[in-house]
Design an enzyme around this catalytic site. Sequence first.
Site, PDB file in Angstrom:
ATOM      1  N   VAL A   1     -20.151  -7.575  13.475  1.00  0.00           N
ATOM      2  CA  VAL A   1     -19.510  -6.361  13.971  1.00  0.00           C
ATOM      3  C   VAL A   1     -19.497  -5.249  12.925  1.00  0.00           C
ATOM      4  O   VAL A   1     -19.910  -4.115  13.183  1.00  0.00           O
ATOM      5  CB  VAL A   1     -18.067  -6.676  14.412  1.00  0.00           C
ATOM      6  CG1 VAL A   1     -17.443  -5.482  15.059  1.00  0.00           C
ATOM      7  CG2 VAL A   1     -18.063  -7.843  15.374  1.00  0.00           C
TER       8      VAL A   1
ATOM      9  N   ALA B   1     -21.385  -7.568   4.730  1.00  0.00           N
ATOM     10  CA  ALA B   1     -20.574  -7.696   5.959  1.00  0.00           C
ATOM     11  C   ALA B   1     -20.788  -9.088   6.522  1.00  0.00           C
ATOM     12  O   ALA B   1     -21.317  -9.267   7.619  1.00  0.00           O
ATOM     13  CB  ALA B   1     -20.979  -6.626   6.961  1.00  0.00           C
TER      14      ALA B   1
ATOM     15  N   LYS C   1     -13.869   4.460  13.154  1.00  0.00           N
ATOM     16  CA  LYS C   1     -14.035   5.139  14.448  1.00  0.00           C
ATOM     17  C   LYS C   1     -14.215   6.635  14.254  1.00  0.00           C
ATOM     18  O   LYS C   1     -14.925   7.289  15.021  1.00  0.00           O
ATOM     19  CB  LYS C   1     -12.843   4.867  15.375  1.00  0.00           C
ATOM     20  CG  LYS C   1     -13.125   3.824  16.418  1.00  0.00           C
ATOM     21  CD  LYS C   1     -13.094   2.401  15.970  1.00  0.00           C
ATOM     22  CE  LYS C   1     -14.291   1.781  15.371  1.00  0.00           C
ATOM     23  NZ  LYS C   1     -14.093   0.417  14.870  1.00  0.00           N
TER      24      LYS C   1
ATOM     25  N   HIS D   1     -15.638   7.848  42.390  1.00  0.00           N
ATOM     26  CA  HIS D   1     -17.026   8.251  42.198  1.00  0.00           C
ATOM     27  C   HIS D   1     -17.067   9.706  41.745  1.00  0.00           C
ATOM     28  O   HIS D   1     -16.349  10.525  42.304  1.00  0.00           O
ATOM     29  CB  HIS D   1     -17.781   8.117  43.524  1.00  0.00           C
ATOM     30  CG  HIS D   1     -19.202   8.593  43.432  1.00  0.00           C
ATOM     31  ND1 HIS D   1     -20.181   7.856  42.806  1.00  0.00           N
ATOM     32  CD2 HIS D   1     -19.785   9.739  43.841  1.00  0.00           C
ATOM     33  CE1 HIS D   1     -21.326   8.526  42.866  1.00  0.00           C
ATOM     34  NE2 HIS D   1     -21.111   9.673  43.491  1.00  0.00           N
TER      35      HIS D   1
ATOM     36  N   GLU E   1     -29.944 -10.598   8.535  1.00  0.00           N
ATOM     37  CA  GLU E   1     -29.012 -11.519   9.199  1.00  0.00           C
ATOM     38  C   GLU E   1     -29.496 -12.962   9.071  1.00  0.00           C
ATOM     39  O   GLU E   1     -30.667 -13.256   9.269  1.00  0.00           O
ATOM     40  CB  GLU E   1     -28.860 -11.114  10.675  1.00  0.00           C
ATOM     41  CG  GLU E   1     -28.267 -12.161  11.606  1.00  0.00           C
ATOM     42  CD  GLU E   1     -26.858 -12.633  11.237  1.00  0.00           C
ATOM     43  OE1 GLU E   1     -26.020 -11.795  10.867  1.00  0.00           O
ATOM     44  OE2 GLU E   1     -26.616 -13.860  11.309  1.00  0.00           O
TER      45      GLU E   1
ATOM     46  N   GLY F   1     -18.391 -11.473   6.908  1.00  0.00           N
ATOM     47  CA  GLY F   1     -17.160 -12.116   7.369  1.00  0.00           C
ATOM     48  C   GLY F   1     -15.970 -11.827   6.465  1.00  0.00           C
ATOM     49  O   GLY F   1     -16.124 -11.313   5.356  1.00  0.00           O
ATOM     50  N   ARG F   2     -14.792 -12.151   6.984  1.00  0.00           N
ATOM     51  CA  ARG F   2     -13.552 -11.945   6.239  1.00  0.00           C
ATOM     52  C   ARG F   2     -12.799 -13.268   6.144  1.00  0.00           C
ATOM     53  O   ARG F   2     -13.069 -14.182   6.909  1.00  0.00           O
ATOM     54  CB  ARG F   2     -12.690 -10.871   6.925  1.00  0.00           C
ATOM     55  CG  ARG F   2     -13.367  -9.507   6.969  1.00  0.00           C
ATOM     56  CD  ARG F   2     -12.512  -8.486   7.722  1.00  0.00           C
ATOM     57  NE  ARG F   2     -11.228  -8.233   7.083  1.00  0.00           N
ATOM     58  CZ  ARG F   2     -11.024  -7.340   6.113  1.00  0.00           C
ATOM     59  NH1 ARG F   2     -12.033  -6.589   5.682  1.00  0.00           N
ATOM     60  NH2 ARG F   2      -9.828  -7.178   5.595  1.00  0.00           N
TER      61      ARG F   2
ATOM     62  N   ARG G   1       0.842  -1.198   0.000  1.00  0.00           N
ATOM     63  CA  ARG G   1       0.000   0.000   0.000  1.00  0.00           C
ATOM     64  C   ARG G   1       0.875   1.244   0.000  1.00  0.00           C
ATOM     65  O   ARG G   1       2.029   1.192   0.415  1.00  0.00           O
ATOM     66  CB  ARG G   1      -0.811   0.069   1.305  1.00  0.00           C
ATOM     67  CG  ARG G   1      -2.125  -0.619   1.288  1.00  0.00           C
ATOM     68  CD  ARG G   1      -2.772  -0.382   2.658  1.00  0.00           C
ATOM     69  NE  ARG G   1      -3.616  -1.484   3.046  1.00  0.00           N
ATOM     70  CZ  ARG G   1      -4.901  -1.574   2.739  1.00  0.00           C
ATOM     71  NH1 ARG G   1      -5.493  -0.607   2.081  1.00  0.00           N
ATOM     72  NH2 ARG G   1      -5.599  -2.629   3.106  1.00  0.00           N
TER      73      ARG G   1
HETATM   74  P1  NAI Z   1     -18.937 -11.289  11.451  1.00  0.00           P
HETATM   75  O1  NAI Z   1     -18.466 -12.678  11.415  1.00  0.00           O
HETATM   76  O2  NAI Z   1     -18.795 -10.466  12.686  1.00  0.00           O
HETATM   77  O3  NAI Z   1     -20.496 -11.242  11.060  1.00  0.00           O
HETATM   78  C1  NAI Z   1     -20.988 -11.752   9.850  1.00  0.00           C
HETATM   79  C2  NAI Z   1     -22.484 -11.963   9.989  1.00  0.00           C
HETATM   80  O4  NAI Z   1     -23.019 -12.231   8.689  1.00  0.00           O
HETATM   81  C3  NAI Z   1     -22.839 -13.143  10.871  1.00  0.00           C
HETATM   82  O5  NAI Z   1     -23.761 -12.702  11.839  1.00  0.00           O
HETATM   83  C4  NAI Z   1     -23.413 -14.161   9.889  1.00  0.00           C
HETATM   84  O6  NAI Z   1     -24.399 -14.967  10.484  1.00  0.00           O
HETATM   85  C5  NAI Z   1     -23.999 -13.252   8.806  1.00  0.00           C
HETATM   86  N1  NAI Z   1     -24.163 -13.871   7.482  1.00  0.00           N
HETATM   87  C6  NAI Z   1     -23.297 -14.692   6.836  1.00  0.00           C
HETATM   88  N2  NAI Z   1     -23.792 -15.047   5.622  1.00  0.00           N
HETATM   89  C7  NAI Z   1     -25.014 -14.437   5.489  1.00  0.00           C
HETATM   90  C8  NAI Z   1     -26.014 -14.410   4.448  1.00  0.00           C
HETATM   91  N3  NAI Z   1     -25.875 -15.068   3.298  1.00  0.00           N
HETATM   92  N4  NAI Z   1     -27.139 -13.681   4.662  1.00  0.00           N
HETATM   93  C9  NAI Z   1     -27.293 -12.998   5.826  1.00  0.00           C
HETATM   94  N5  NAI Z   1     -26.382 -12.984   6.820  1.00  0.00           N
HETATM   95  C10 NAI Z   1     -25.246 -13.687   6.661  1.00  0.00           C
HETATM   96  O7  NAI Z   1     -18.211 -10.591  10.194  1.00  0.00           O
HETATM   97  P2  NAI Z   1     -18.005  -9.058   9.813  1.00  0.00           P
HETATM   98  O8  NAI Z   1     -18.944  -8.181  10.551  1.00  0.00           O
HETATM   99  O9  NAI Z   1     -18.003  -9.042   8.326  1.00  0.00           O
HETATM  100  O10 NAI Z   1     -16.546  -8.754  10.357  1.00  0.00           O
HETATM  101  C11 NAI Z   1     -15.430  -9.460   9.813  1.00  0.00           C
HETATM  102  C12 NAI Z   1     -14.340  -9.613  10.827  1.00  0.00           C
HETATM  103  O11 NAI Z   1     -13.781  -8.356  11.138  1.00  0.00           O
HETATM  104  C13 NAI Z   1     -14.836 -10.227  12.113  1.00  0.00           C
HETATM  105  O12 NAI Z   1     -13.958 -11.232  12.499  1.00  0.00           O
HETATM  106  C14 NAI Z   1     -14.810  -9.093  13.094  1.00  0.00           C
HETATM  107  O13 NAI Z   1     -14.499  -9.534  14.406  1.00  0.00           O
HETATM  108  C15 NAI Z   1     -13.726  -8.183  12.531  1.00  0.00           C
HETATM  109  N6  NAI Z   1     -14.028  -6.801  12.881  1.00  0.00           N
HETATM  110  C16 NAI Z   1     -13.905  -6.434  14.186  1.00  0.00           C
HETATM  111  C17 NAI Z   1     -14.225  -5.164  14.569  1.00  0.00           C
HETATM  112  C18 NAI Z   1     -14.130  -4.809  16.004  1.00  0.00           C
HETATM  113  O14 NAI Z   1     -13.511  -5.559  16.753  1.00  0.00           O
HETATM  114  N7  NAI Z   1     -14.725  -3.715  16.450  1.00  0.00           N
HETATM  115  C19 NAI Z   1     -14.694  -4.158  13.613  1.00  0.00           C
HETATM  116  C20 NAI Z   1     -14.829  -4.668  12.294  1.00  0.00           C
HETATM  117  C21 NAI Z   1     -14.491  -5.941  11.957  1.00  0.00           C
END
Ligand code: NAI
Length: 462
Positions: free
Chosen positions: A179, A266, A51, A441, A199, A268-269, A35
């Site tokens: 998330v 969103a 954020k 407090h 979801e 998953g990754r 990058r």
């Molecule tokens: P995630 O794994 O948190 O959530 C993905 C959601 O999509 C799940 O609830 C799943 O059931 C749903 N899903 C999957 N296929 C689907 C479909 N065909 N139709 C409808 N729903 C479906 O993944 P997310 O939010 O994409 O985040 C990716 C990664 O990045 C995670 O591991 C997360 O922990 C990390 N992350 C962490 C952050 C933080 O710690 N604040 C911020 C952003 C990302």
Amino acid sequence: MSDFDLIVIGAGPGGYVCAIRASQLGLRVACVEGRETLGGTCLNVGCIPSKALLHASHALHEAQHNFGKMGLIGAAPAVDWGRMQAYKDDVIAQNTRGIEFLFKKNKVTWLKGWAAIPAPGQVRVGDEVHTARAIVIATGSEPAPLKGVDIDEERIVTSTGALALKAVPASLAVIGGGVIGLELGSVYARLGAKVTVVEYLDRLVPGQDGEVAKTFQRLLARQGIDFVLGAAVSGATPAGDGVSLAYAMRKDGREKTLDAAVVLVATGRRPHVAGLGLDALGVALSPRGPVAVDGRYATSVAGIYAIGDAIEGPMLAHKAEDEGFAVAEIIAGRSGHVNYGVIPGVIYTAPEVASVGEAEETLKAAGRAYKVGKFSFMGNGRAKAMFAGDGFVKILADAETDRILGAHIIGPGAGELIHEICVAMEFGAAAEDLARTCHAHPTCSEAVREAALACGDGPIHA
Ligand code: NAI
């Protein structure tokens, strides 16, 4: 002699921390990053920019909903999206330049370009091959593709496109109540978009405490976000100015569509290791795709290590950082380690959600004897003064020994509050240790102490 003791591939939170730490420990270190700027997904298109937008949109929400209640009278600010984007970009630039400065300060050589590993001990960047005693793969992750949904990063976007939309859309459909979906969904809801989260499961944020997830959904719904749970998305088609999202309800197979100006995927990754040449090297992968490593982050090929999103475990910047730190120490001949039992997770919505350690569901399923201490922020004076009485702190402790097993917080500053519980757990503390610790407090932290008291003879303010 090799060119370097260590070459780290990838300058995200895992890679840059590893490089800096290794250099501090006396190794000659290079870090490869293709990058234009350092910092990886987290600083450029992830944690940090999101954020900034969460902070800006939360400030807008406060102005619209709470300023009047405090006697602050005047028109609520309007959104200048261009300036909000410029603010976000400035935050990114400050942070990525900061890493560049840290590299210079710590004498880490930045090799600019995309790396491949032609042979153990060698890293090719462009036309040059550099040699190193050890190589750390810290190449992170990328959005997992979803069948039937083609990303164009304009109308059908991943988190990357969602951070840089041309305008605040009138409506946003979010696929996935995890998330990313909820953080970015809540940003756009506060900025005025009609947000619907679709979801697959019957609940939000899988893996989080069920009680927290329910409260979370209720509070987000109150902010105007709609939820379609138990729905499997099968496709997204550009239609007119927007997108038509097709999904089927899992309980009866009923097919439905939802029209939105923008769709955020969103779901998953997945680890990003393409182009490194791991196949040819014979680096073993684990069944779910990431690079397989042993307890010292060593892959199946001598001298090649891997950390962060490229290996198993939660895809969290701070988990990658800790692994970067640990593997640097291991390569330098020390004994680095990560305590996977105490890795906090935070969702940066308003209110925030934070957790550490065991979930109640897991303890129950394992037949463990545990007790629950819960305290609502409604009983916390500081939270009420900030219109932040929604939510609670829940501490899980061993029924016999009182040792803290886990904690789950939804409420003001949850992402900060969780850390005193992390420290307590790191020291093997009992709930009573927290309960007997004097807490200033008035602070929201008092809710943590009250939840600890609730594990024993009971809280004072409930
Ligand atoms: P995630 O794994 O948190 O959530 C993905 C959601 O999509 C799940 O609830 C799943 O059931 C749903 N899903 C999957 N296929 C689907 C479909 N065909 N139709 C409808 N729903 C479906 O993944 P997310 O939010 O994409 O985040 C990716 C990664 O990045 C995670 O591991 C997360 O922990 C990390 N992350 C962490 C952050 C933080 O710690 N604040 C911020 C952003 C990302």
